[in-house]
Enzyme design. Structure first.
Site, PDB file in Angstrom:
ATOM      1  N   HIS A 130     -39.159 -15.829 -23.434  1.00 55.61           N
ATOM      2  CA  HIS A 130     -39.287 -17.282 -23.386  1.00 55.61           C
ATOM      3  C   HIS A 130     -39.813 -18.142 -22.384  1.00 55.61           C
ATOM      4  CE1 HIS A 130     -37.996 -21.646 -24.557  1.00 55.61           C
ATOM      5  NE2 HIS A 130     -37.774 -21.442 -23.364  1.00 55.61           N
ATOM      6  N   GLU A 131     -39.177 -17.460 -21.213  1.00 53.06           N
ATOM      7  CA  GLU A 131     -39.491 -18.081 -20.000  1.00 53.06           C
ATOM      8  C   GLU A 131     -40.948 -17.452 -19.431  1.00 53.06           C
ATOM      9  OE1 GLU A 131     -37.983 -20.457 -18.604  1.00 53.06           O
ATOM     10  OE2 GLU A 131     -36.149 -19.888 -19.870  1.00 53.06           O
ATOM     11  N   HIS A 134     -43.419 -19.845 -21.090  1.00 54.44           N
ATOM     12  CA  HIS A 134     -43.764 -20.962 -20.380  1.00 54.44           C
ATOM     13  C   HIS A 134     -44.740 -20.780 -19.277  1.00 54.44           C
ATOM     14  CE1 HIS A 134     -41.230 -23.918 -22.035  1.00 54.44           C
ATOM     15  NE2 HIS A 134     -39.816 -23.300 -21.659  1.00 54.44           N
ATOM     16  N   GLU A 201     -40.422 -26.654 -25.632  1.00 53.76           N
ATOM     17  CA  GLU A 201     -39.551 -25.522 -25.921  1.00 53.76           C
ATOM     18  C   GLU A 201     -39.674 -24.710 -27.128  1.00 53.76           C
ATOM     19  OE1 GLU A 201     -37.212 -24.337 -23.715  1.00 53.76           O
ATOM     20  OE2 GLU A 201     -38.002 -25.657 -22.482  1.00 53.76           O
TER      21      GLU A 201
END
EC number: 3.4.24.-
Length: 313
Positions: A130-131, A134, A201
């Site tokens: 997930h990071e 980003h 998100e």
């Protein structure tokens, strides 16, 4: 398109900064605020990531000091086609994580010791994917600069109380303007953070699930992190609330009023979206999504060897 959105965001935050300056000191205050905002935008571009990491006392690690955690990030970065980011650990009992950096070549990811101890290696992989999403989506520059400017706007609103009462400061609105600056400026900055984080998100959840190939790893991690965030207070985040939107789960959730202006979308909705995505992948729900208590400990936990093993274990 992302660069256009970033430019529009910075323009709005600069205008908000100038508006607070005008409420405090009239046209002179507005010009001073413009100069300060321009300097901060330039400074933030090069240094905001370092400032955020320092605020949370992050310590850089490598394959020797944190081999399993580092290997998880390295393998995921390869799968995503990204340069290897710098890897950090934050000594904090609340499980959480964030990414920062002005571009993929200068990116960093950070996880708390609480996350590394309480999550399985698969769940850690879901969070780190997930990071990295980003980073790949180039959200990190926008989110990090926003954190810096939002903190400055909130501080400027507080300064209004101390420096705005002088009759010689050319404030056209008097004490009313000072009150508006004190109340509206921090709220406006928070609304901007909410708008940024809530939309990005979901996109990072989806892309992160694609990177690691297992949407339910992230779904399980979100469930655990959300439960813990309501019980464990993140002291550094409470001191620097402008950085809250950087984290995968709102780190301020340990305080009663923080959900009123949450910078993150509803965790249950995020989990539901990931479960729907898992249906496309043909995944079965892991046990930690069906139980109230956390499962096996993660890469630094004592029971990591008993956790279900995956590609990064």
């Amino acid at each position: 398109m992302n660069m256009i959105r970033t430019a529009m965001l910075l323009a709005f935050m600069t205008a908000l900064f100038m508006a607070v300056g005008y409420l405090i000191g009239g046209s002179g205050g507005m010009m001073i605020a413009l100069v300060i905002a321009a300097a901060m935008n330039l400074f933030s571009y090069w240094n905001a990531d370092k400032m955020v990491l320092r605020m949370h006392h992050a310590v850089e690690v490598d394959e020797r000091s944190a081999p399993e955690y580092y290997r998880i990030v390295s393998d995921l970065a390869q799968r995503a086609g990204l340069p290897m980011p710098r890897v950090y650990v934050i000594d904090n009992p609340q499980p959480n994580a964030f990414a920062t950096g002005r571009n993929p070549q200068n990116a960093a990811v950070a996880a708390t010791t609480g996350l590394l101890h309480s999550l399985t290696p698969e769940e850690v992989a879901g969070v780190m994917a997930h990071e990295l999403a980003h980073v790949q989506n180039r959200d990190t520059l926008t989110m990090t600069i926003t954190a810096t400017l939002a903190g400055a706007i909130s501080m400027l609103g507080n300064f209004a109380f101390f420096f705005g009462g002088n009759r010689d400061n050319n404030n056209p609105f008097g004490f009313i303007g000072i009150l508006v600056a004190m109340i509206v400026a921090p709220l406006a900055a928070m609304v901007v953070q909410m708008a940024i984080s809530r939309t990005r998100e979901y996109a990072a959840d989806r892309r992160g699930a694609e990177i690691c190939g297992q949407p339910l790893w992230l779904a399980s991690a979100l469930a655990k992190i959300s439960r813990a965030a309501h019980r464990v207070v993140n002291v550094d985040a409470e001191r620097n609330p402008a950085t809250a939107h950087l984290f995968i789960i709102n780190p301020l959730s340990g305080q009663r009023m923080d959900n009123l202006f949450s910078t993150h979308p509803n965790t249950e909705n995020r989990i539901a979206a990931l479960q729907a995505m898992a249906g496309e992948f043909g995944n079965a729900p892991p046990a930690s999504l069906r139980e109230d208590e956390p499962g096996a400990d993660g890469p630094w936990g004592r029971s990591a060897s008993r956790a279900r093993k995956g590609p990064w274990s």
